[in-house]
Design a protein around this motif. Structure first.
Motif, PDB file in Angstrom:
ATOM      1  N   PRO A  47       0.826  -1.216   0.000  1.00 47.48           N
ATOM      2  CA  PRO A  47       0.000   0.000   0.000  1.00 47.48           C
ATOM      3  C   PRO A  47       0.861   1.268   0.000  1.00 47.48           C
ATOM      4  N   VAL A  48       0.198   2.380  -0.185  1.00 47.08           N
ATOM      5  CA  VAL A  48       0.851   3.684  -0.074  1.00 47.08           C
ATOM      6  C   VAL A  48       1.243   3.867   1.385  1.00 47.08           C
ATOM      7  N   ARG A  49       2.474   4.336   1.622  1.00 47.26           N
ATOM      8  CA  ARG A  49       2.910   4.582   2.998  1.00 47.26           C
ATOM      9  C   ARG A  49       3.165   6.071   3.174  1.00 47.26           C
ATOM     10  N   PHE A  50       2.965   6.561   4.392  1.00 47.11           N
ATOM     11  CA  PHE A  50       2.897   7.981   4.668  1.00 47.11           C
ATOM     12  C   PHE A  50       3.576   8.288   5.995  1.00 47.11           C
ATOM     13  N   ALA A  51       4.199   9.480   6.061  1.00 47.49           N
ATOM     14  CA  ALA A  51       4.773   9.953   7.325  1.00 47.49           C
ATOM     15  C   ALA A  51       4.804  11.472   7.317  1.00 47.49           C
ATOM     16  N   VAL A  52       4.775  12.046   8.506  1.00 49.07           N
ATOM     17  CA  VAL A  52       4.897  13.488   8.679  1.00 49.07           C
ATOM     18  C   VAL A  52       6.081  13.727   9.600  1.00 49.07           C
ATOM     19  N   VAL A  53       6.977  14.597   9.184  1.00 49.40           N
ATOM     20  CA  VAL A  53       8.139  14.975   9.978  1.00 49.40           C
ATOM     21  C   VAL A  53       7.997  16.451  10.315  1.00 49.40           C
ATOM     22  N   VAL A  54       7.964  16.766  11.608  1.00 43.25           N
ATOM     23  CA  VAL A  54       7.727  18.140  12.038  1.00 43.25           C
ATOM     24  C   VAL A  54       8.862  18.598  12.945  1.00 43.25           C
ATOM     25  N   SER A  55       9.385  19.776  12.661  1.00 38.26           N
ATOM     26  CA  SER A  55      10.446  20.361  13.465  1.00 38.26           C
ATOM     27  C   SER A  55       9.862  21.217  14.577  1.00 38.26           C
ATOM     28  N   ARG A  56      10.610  21.419  15.632  1.00 43.22           N
ATOM     29  CA  ARG A  56      10.169  22.295  16.714  1.00 43.22           C
ATOM     30  C   ARG A  56      10.085  23.748  16.274  1.00 43.22           C
ATOM     31  N   LYS A  57      10.720  24.065  15.166  1.00 40.24           N
ATOM     32  CA  LYS A  57      10.654  25.425  14.633  1.00 40.24           C
ATOM     33  C   LYS A  57       9.239  25.801  14.214  1.00 40.24           C
ATOM     34  N   LEU A  58       8.402  24.801  13.971  1.00 42.30           N
ATOM     35  CA  LEU A  58       7.032  25.050  13.539  1.00 42.30           C
ATOM     36  C   LEU A  58       6.216  25.757  14.622  1.00 42.30           C
ATOM     37  N   GLY A  59       6.516  25.458  15.870  1.00 39.81           N
ATOM     38  CA  GLY A  59       5.786  26.083  16.961  1.00 39.81           C
ATOM     39  C   GLY A  59       5.692  25.158  18.156  1.00 39.81           C
ATOM     40  N   PRO A  60       4.848  25.534  19.111  1.00 40.00           N
ATOM     41  CA  PRO A  60       4.687  24.679  20.299  1.00 40.00           C
ATOM     42  C   PRO A  60       4.022  23.354  19.946  1.00 40.00           C
ATOM     43  N   ALA A  61       3.991  22.444  20.904  1.00 45.01           N
ATOM     44  CA  ALA A  61       3.482  21.092  20.676  1.00 45.01           C
ATOM     45  C   ALA A  61       2.046  21.085  20.169  1.00 45.01           C
ATOM     46  N   VAL A  62       1.220  22.006  20.646  1.00 44.08           N
ATOM     47  CA  VAL A  62      -0.172  22.064  20.199  1.00 44.08           C
ATOM     48  C   VAL A  62      -0.249  22.310  18.696  1.00 44.08           C
ATOM     49  N   VAL A  63       0.563  23.227  18.201  1.00 38.25           N
ATOM     50  CA  VAL A  63       0.572  23.557  16.767  1.00 38.25           C
ATOM     51  C   VAL A  63       1.136  22.395  15.968  1.00 38.25           C
ATOM     52  N   ARG A  64       2.222  21.806  16.433  1.00 40.90           N
ATOM     53  CA  ARG A  64       2.831  20.683  15.711  1.00 40.90           C
ATOM     54  C   ARG A  64       1.867  19.499  15.619  1.00 40.90           C
ATOM     55  N   ASN A  65       1.222  19.168  16.728  1.00 42.82           N
ATOM     56  CA  ASN A  65       0.302  18.031  16.736  1.00 42.82           C
ATOM     57  C   ASN A  65      -0.926  18.280  15.870  1.00 42.82           C
ATOM     58  N   ARG A  66      -1.450  19.486  15.887  1.00 47.32           N
ATOM     59  CA  ARG A  66      -2.606  19.804  15.043  1.00 47.32           C
ATOM     60  C   ARG A  66      -2.240  19.688  13.566  1.00 47.32           C
ATOM     61  N   THR A  67      -1.062  20.179  13.201  1.00 47.65           N
ATOM     62  CA  THR A  67      -0.605  20.092  11.813  1.00 47.65           C
ATOM     63  C   THR A  67      -0.468  18.638  11.385  1.00 47.65           C
ATOM     64  N   LYS A  68       0.091  17.804  12.251  1.00 45.47           N
ATOM     65  CA  LYS A  68       0.228  16.380  11.929  1.00 45.47           C
ATOM     66  C   LYS A  68      -1.137  15.714  11.776  1.00 45.47           C
ATOM     67  N   ARG A  69      -2.070  16.037  12.669  1.00 43.15           N
ATOM     68  CA  ARG A  69      -3.414  15.453  12.575  1.00 43.15           C
ATOM     69  C   ARG A  69      -4.105  15.849  11.283  1.00 43.15           C
ATOM     70  N   LEU A  70      -3.970  17.114  10.895  1.00 38.47           N
ATOM     71  CA  LEU A  70      -4.601  17.578   9.658  1.00 38.47           C
ATOM     72  C   LEU A  70      -4.025  16.859   8.442  1.00 38.47           C
ATOM     73  N   LEU A  71      -2.709  16.706   8.390  1.00 39.76           N
ATOM     74  CA  LEU A  71      -2.083  16.033   7.252  1.00 39.76           C
ATOM     75  C   LEU A  71      -2.427  14.545   7.224  1.00 39.76           C
ATOM     76  N   ARG A  72      -2.468  13.901   8.389  1.00 40.49           N
ATOM     77  CA  ARG A  72      -2.858  12.486   8.432  1.00 40.49           C
ATOM     78  C   ARG A  72      -4.290  12.296   7.941  1.00 40.49           C
ATOM     79  N   GLU A  73      -5.183  13.174   8.363  1.00 40.04           N
ATOM     80  CA  GLU A  73      -6.580  13.069   7.927  1.00 40.04           C
ATOM     81  C   GLU A  73      -6.697  13.315   6.431  1.00 40.04           C
TER      82      GLU A  73
END
Length: 126
Positions: A47-73
């Protein structure tokens, strides 16, 4: 009740898989989002495989986690439109453009379209 989550087989986990995609694949940028992709010969069986890599430069944990959730969805909703055997790694550089699922889907479709990993809609029609 059917499960709507992202199956384990559709996720990249191993460090060597990330390295293969990032070092041996293609790279595109769009709207503050970077995509690395790789399609291997004979990989259509998996199958298609997927990953999200997020740096701390993006912002605090709340912002990083929300961005990952949006991309996963966005990936979960569109994974049937991506060619089997493709590995995708996304790296958001800014969270301002990814404010909701629709923006994430639009960015994902645009990047996958430019990378030529989308299945043509004409192929799906009988």
């Amino acid at each position: 009740m059917p499960l709507n989550g992202l199956p384990h087989a559709c996720r990249l986990h191993l460090k060597r898989d990330f390295q293969r995609v990032i070092q041996g694949g293609g790279k595109l940028q769009y709207n503050g989002l970077v995509l690395w992709w790789r399609s291997g010969p004979g990989a259509e069986a998996r199958p298609v495989r997927f990953a999200v890599v997020v740096s701390r430069k993006l912002g605090p944990a709340v912002v990083r986690n929300r961005t990952k959730r949006l991309l996963r969805e966005a990936f979960r909703l569109n994974r049937k439109n991506i060619k089997p055997g493709t590995d995708l790694v996304f790296n958001p550089r800014t969270s301002e453009k990814l404010t909701n699922v629709h923006a994430a889907q639009e960015a994902l479709k645009t990047l996958c379209g430019r990378a030529a990993v989308l299945i043509n809609s004409s192929e799906n029609e009988p």
